[in-house]
Design a protein around this motif. Structure first.
Motif, PDB file in Angstrom:
ATOM      1  N   THR A  99     -28.313 -16.326  12.220  1.00 46.23           N
ATOM      2  CA  THR A  99     -27.479 -15.124  12.089  1.00 46.23           C
ATOM      3  C   THR A  99     -26.945 -15.011  10.663  1.00 46.23           C
ATOM      4  OG1 THR A  99     -25.558 -16.392  12.840  1.00 46.23           O
ATOM      5  CG2 THR A  99     -26.724 -15.108  14.499  1.00 46.23           C
ATOM      6  N   GLN A 101     -25.568 -13.402   7.475  1.00 44.73           N
ATOM      7  CA  GLN A 101     -24.947 -12.101   7.202  1.00 44.73           C
ATOM      8  C   GLN A 101     -25.385 -11.618   5.831  1.00 44.73           C
ATOM      9  OE1 GLN A 101     -22.918 -10.394   9.640  1.00 44.73           O
ATOM     10  NE2 GLN A 101     -24.249 -11.913  10.582  1.00 44.73           N
ATOM     11  N   PRO A 102     -26.039 -10.479   5.788  1.00 47.21           N
ATOM     12  CA  PRO A 102     -26.588 -10.015   4.509  1.00 47.21           C
ATOM     13  C   PRO A 102     -25.511  -9.785   3.456  1.00 47.21           C
ATOM     14  CG  PRO A 102     -27.241  -8.572   6.325  1.00 47.21           C
ATOM     15  CD  PRO A 102     -26.269  -9.538   6.878  1.00 47.21           C
ATOM     16  N   SER A 103     -24.270  -9.556   3.892  1.00 47.83           N
ATOM     17  CA  SER A 103     -23.221  -9.282   2.914  1.00 47.83           C
ATOM     18  C   SER A 103     -22.711 -10.563   2.265  1.00 47.83           C
ATOM     19  CB  SER A 103     -22.061  -8.551   3.588  1.00 47.83           C
ATOM     20  OG  SER A 103     -21.467  -9.392   4.542  1.00 47.83           O
ATOM     21  N   SER A 104     -23.080 -11.717   2.805  1.00 47.64           N
ATOM     22  CA  SER A 104     -22.525 -12.971   2.309  1.00 47.64           C
ATOM     23  C   SER A 104     -23.444 -13.618   1.288  1.00 47.64           C
ATOM     24  CB  SER A 104     -22.311 -13.941   3.468  1.00 47.64           C
ATOM     25  OG  SER A 104     -22.070 -15.230   2.965  1.00 47.64           O
ATOM     26  N   ALA A 107     -24.858 -16.902   2.630  1.00 45.61           N
ATOM     27  CA  ALA A 107     -25.886 -16.859   3.658  1.00 45.61           C
ATOM     28  C   ALA A 107     -27.276 -16.912   3.050  1.00 45.61           C
ATOM     29  CB  ALA A 107     -25.738 -15.600   4.500  1.00 45.61           C
TER      30      ALA A 107
END
Lengths: 422, 251, 249
Positions: A99, A101-104, A107
């Motif tokens: 999972t 998170q593309p904004s992180s 990640a």
């Protein structure tokens, strides 16, 4: 467990100056997160050094080519360890892949790492060693034969066409590899630089500063390793090569130093609301690690030493042994300097309160997962891995080769090469 | 073409096999082996919200107490503590509402309790009732004079400082220390009983301060007072717009 | 040969630009989304009247009790700061301790210019930087605007703690996961008030739905000059302060 945490936090309490938010007493990213950017920095730097040979055709540093690739690989293998160990729940780290998170920024670590490891470093090393692996597998017996056979993926093709393809592939990989190496370490810088809450980190220059300090640390470390390993294996240090590499190191340090200077001047000149607390931190809590170790011992002194060797080499043709010693001291100092750089970024960024009214303190532990000993283990582990890699994939021939302009990879290591001292 | 096929496979094909193998294995693990809740962050969020909502409540809320303790509730409703929840003083009472006989909320009786709010602290807002616990009837429990459910002064206070502690303390270290409150304020008796309904007077004009501080002031209190010329000293403003009368800045 | 090379190059360009575009779009601030959500349904907010706070710390104790926050003074979902601003410009700030202080301060210090208490808690930002940085999606915003931590999936990397400009997060020493104020989500979902609002004796803290027409919250926002903490960081806090001093950060 919790009682120990409470106890160590209570010990910090009397050392707090000014006001900090009550949740800020604990420094959350400790020694391990200092080690992490240091290690990835070495990876990126060593790879850039390797690229000098392949892309920019700097023939003099050819003896360092394979060594720097293996160094990059052994440090890259260790890179996730400090991250994993510092997690509150390492057993959940697989979530990064399930999972993300593309904004992180964080990640992306798994993906950047996997890309760099699989698509760049392993591929490049495989193509570099492919013909050697075939030759070794043919001439050896016992387990080593099988290791080399498996590593070569049972390939046997040593035709001229295959060699030409190896050569072309290497070039492509290196060209993809340079931006990837930049990505890997620029990305580590971005993890810090993108935190708008923290003015010590939040700067567009941080990824670039990280990148250049990475190049500095990587190049310096490979030179250091070369100067240590070659005599140990009975070889002779190729001074032409070391001179050239130190040349590059010299310019990299200058660029790194100027970038950090620009960052410093910019901060002081803009003098925003956090400047008071940051200067208090630099003058008190970070004075030793920043002013003394990072700047004076880690940058200005090595720059001075290398400049001296440059001047005297030309004028008086400085004696090689003395030059070796001066280089050795310089690259060693640079290692400490860059490690201090990482320390100052990571720990410094958490010592001041986000209320800009006070400072907390980092209490270094000795044992335990966040402790000094474990950090030392992590710093030594890549060297251990490198030793193993050197046994399996010996670069000796190249390292001992004359390297003065003779292209060695590609067509040179044809057959009959023995693993020395194995 | 044949030549390409002949030399491509050996290096590239072997790599392709390895990479495709890894990719297929990875995809198989992710797509087939791993259950959906581990992959779908939306499912995890829904679970987390449910878990969060299911956490036990410990403070029952102000309505819950009124159901049984209606008398106290009604009494409290009209007093100064009307905005306080019962649990502000008595602590979490959800357990008590579930088993009233077994679990009893605390009844704070020690003298240290009320001063948590009512001890004098210069950072507290002006007008909030504060006392000095050391000087204010030492050792006597607060409840012996004040009913916490309808707190008021047990007797009509004689001193202004009984309520206006902050002003009294400020004035005590100021140049106006010698002045009684009544020099400047007339407080009707009713103010002491019902402080909000009848307010004491406040001086209205520059001339009032001038009785002591004008250059020709004759008041006997004014012997050592600093003098100014009312005609040209800060004429647009009334005195207390620059000088706080309870601690006049003169330095 | 040429065709293949062209194809490869095109494919590569497509992949790179495609992933880059997708990445950028997803990285862009999600505030547009957040604001849209705020128009429908509940959208919780919090009000603090600085002038009413007496620094009694009932809120801090109630919070710790209600939410099982460790009692040790290193972990706070909410806390109260005391500001003393001196005439020479020096600003003294302390976090108010929950234990009543021994002897109260008596005579007021003449060097003090002004002094007050400021309650702090998670700002439940409409555009929360902690949510942005969480690598695994363990911290997230509910549809009513509350930022929660999923303690079952938090990996304890503490990136969110670094990203919070307000120091509102801590690592829970027992669960080893990030923890923070939830506006007492379990109470609020039942129609109760957050514990700190429940016990505040002076109504310095209020809580409510920002979308409601007539409520304490609506009146608070209508009748006061409102400020939020660190507005320059564009986190769009939903904890609104009335009467906030410029020295408060």
């Amino acid at each position: 467990m919790t009682n120990e945490i409470f106890k160590s936090l209570s010990e910090i309490l009397p050392q707090i100056t000014g006001f900090i938010y009550p949740n800020e007493i604990e420094i959350h990213w400790g020694m391990l997160i200092v080690v992490y950017p240091y290690i990835t920095g070495v990876v990126a730097g060593a790879f850039i050094l390797a690229s000098l040979v392949k892309v920019f055709n700097v023939k003099e540093v050819q003896p360092l080519y394979r060594l720097s690739l293996l160094t990059a690989l052994s440090y890259l293998l260790v890179a996730p360890l400090p991250l994993l160990s510092h997690l509150g729940h390492p057993e959940r780290s697989y979530e990064m892949f399930l999972t993300p998170q593309p904004s992180s920024a964080m990640a992306m670590f798994g993906f950047v790492y996997a890309w760099y490891l699989m698509a760049v470093l392993l591929l490049e090393i495989w193509f570099v060693y492919r013909t050697d692996l075939i030759a070794w597998a043919e001439s050896e017996s016992g387990p080593m034969k099988w290791i080399h056979k498996v590593l070569s993926l049972f390939s046997k093709d040593r035709s001229e066409g295959a060699l030409a393809f190896d050569h072309k592939a290497l070039k492509t990989i290196t060209i993809v590899g340079i931006p990837s190496a930049f990505l890997l370490h620029g990305y580590v810088g971005f993890i810090f630089g993108s935190i708008k809450a923290n003015p010590w980190w939040s700067s567009v220059l941080i990824p670039i500063v990280f990148l250049f300090s990475a190049i500095v640390s990587g190049v310096a470390l490979v030179i250091l390793l070369y100067m240590v390993i070659t005599p140990l294996t009975g070889g002779k240090i190729n001074m032409k090569c070391v001179d050239k590499a130190v040349d590059f190191l010299f310019y990299a340090v200058i660029v790194d130093f100027s970038l950090e200077l620009v960052d410093f001047i910019h901060r002081v000149y803009q003098s925003e609301e956090e400047i008071k607390i940051l200067s208090e931190m630099v003058m008190n809590k970070l004075f030793m690690s920043l002013v003394i170790i990072q700047v004076l011992l880690g940058m200005i002194l090595p720059l001075g030493i290398i400049s001296v060797t440059k001047i005297f080499k030309r004028r008086f043709s400085l004696n090689e042994d003395l030059r070796k010693m001066l280089y050795f001291i310089s690259v060693l100092l640079i290692q400490f300097g860059i490690f201090a750089t990482r320390w100052n970024v990571v720990i410094g960024g958490q010592m001041f309160s986000k209320s800009f009214r006070g400072l907390t303190t980092y209490k270094m532990e000795i044992g335990g997962i966040e402790g000094l000993l474990y950090a030392l283990v992590l710093l030594v582990l890549p060297i251990v891995i490198l030793t193993v890699l050197l046994k399996i994939l010996p670069p000796w021939k190249e390292m001992k080769g004359e390297g003065n302009g003779k292209e060695l990879t590609g067509e040179a290591p044809l057959g009959g090469m023995h693993a020395p001292e194995a | 073409m044949k030549k390409i096929l002949e030399r491509m496979p050996d290096a590239l094909a072997r790599l392709l096999v390895v990479f495709i193998g890894l990719a297929v294995a990875g995809a198989f693990v992710v797509i087939v082996l791993i259950p959906k809740p581990l992959k779908d962050v939306k499912i995890q969020w829904a679970d987390a919200v449910k878990r969060e909502q299911a956490k036990p409540v410990k403070y029952a809320g102000f309505h819950a107490c009124a159901e049984c303790h209606d008398k106290i509730y009604d009494k409290k409703k009209t007093g100064y503590h009307r905005d306080l929840s019962c649990e502000t003083c008595h602590g979490p009472a959800k357990a008590h509402t579930e088993d009233p006989d077994k679990v009893k909320p605390v009844i704070p009786q020690e003298r240290a309790f009320c001063p948590q709010c009512h001890a004098y602290n210069p950072s507290r807002p002006r007008g909030f009732p504060q006392i000095n616990p050391v000087a204010h009837n030492p050792l006597k429990p607060c409840a012996s004079c004040h009913n916490p459910h309808d707190p008021k002064p047990p007797t009509t206070p004689k001193e202004c400082s009984a309520c206006h502690g902050e002003i009294a303390r400020t004035k005590a270290v100021s140049h106006h220390v010698q002045l009684e409150c009544t020099v400047c304020h007339q407080a009707p008796q009713q103010h002491k009983i019902s402080p909000r309904s009848v307010k004491p007077t406040k001086p209205q004009t520059r001339e009032f301060c001038g009785k002591c501080h004008a250059k020709d002031a004759k008041d006997k209190l004014a012997r050592n007072a600093p003098r100014i010329d009312l005609a040209n000293h800060g004429e647009k403003y009334v005195c207390w717009q620059c000088h706080y009368p309870h601690s006049p800045e003169v330095e | 040969m040429d065709g293949r090379r062209k194809f490869l190059r095109n494919a590569l360009a497509f992949l790179v630009s495609g992933s880059a575009l997708g990445g950028v779009l997803k990285i862009l601030p999600s505030s547009a989304l957040a604001k849209e959500a705020s128009r429908t349904g509940k959208w919780y907010g919090f009000g603090v009247s600085v002038d009413k706070c007496i620094g009694c710390t009932r809120c801090v104790e109630a919070c710790k009790t209600e939410n099982d926050v460790p009692k040790e003074p290193f972990y706070f979902r909410t806390w109260v700061e005391r500001y003393i601003i001196r005439k020479d410009g020096e600003v003294i700030v302390k976090a108010v301790e929950t234990k009543p202080e021994g002897v109260p301060e008596s005579a007021s210090d003449r060097e003090v210019l002004r002094s007050f208490f400021v309650p702090k808690l998670c700002n439940q930002c409409a555009d929360p930087p902690c949510v942005q940085v969480c690598p695994v999606g363990a911290t997230f915003q509910t549809k009513d605007g509350v930022v929660l931590v999923n303690e079952k999936t938090c990996i304890g990397c503490r990136y969110c703690i670094q990203a919070c400009p307000y120091g509102a997060r801590y690592l829970h020493p027992e669960t080893r996961t990030a923890d923070k104020c939830t506006f007492c989500y379990h109470r609020v979902s039942q129609g109760l008030l957050p514990a700190c609002v429940e016990v505040c004796p002076t109504q310095a803290r209020i809580f409510g739905d920002l979308n409601s027409g007539a409520s304490v919250m609506a009146r608070f926002r209508r009748m006061n000059k409102i400020h939020v903490l660190k507005p320059a960081l564009n986190t769009e806090p939903k904890v609104y302060y009335a009467g906030l001093d410029g020295e408060v950060r």
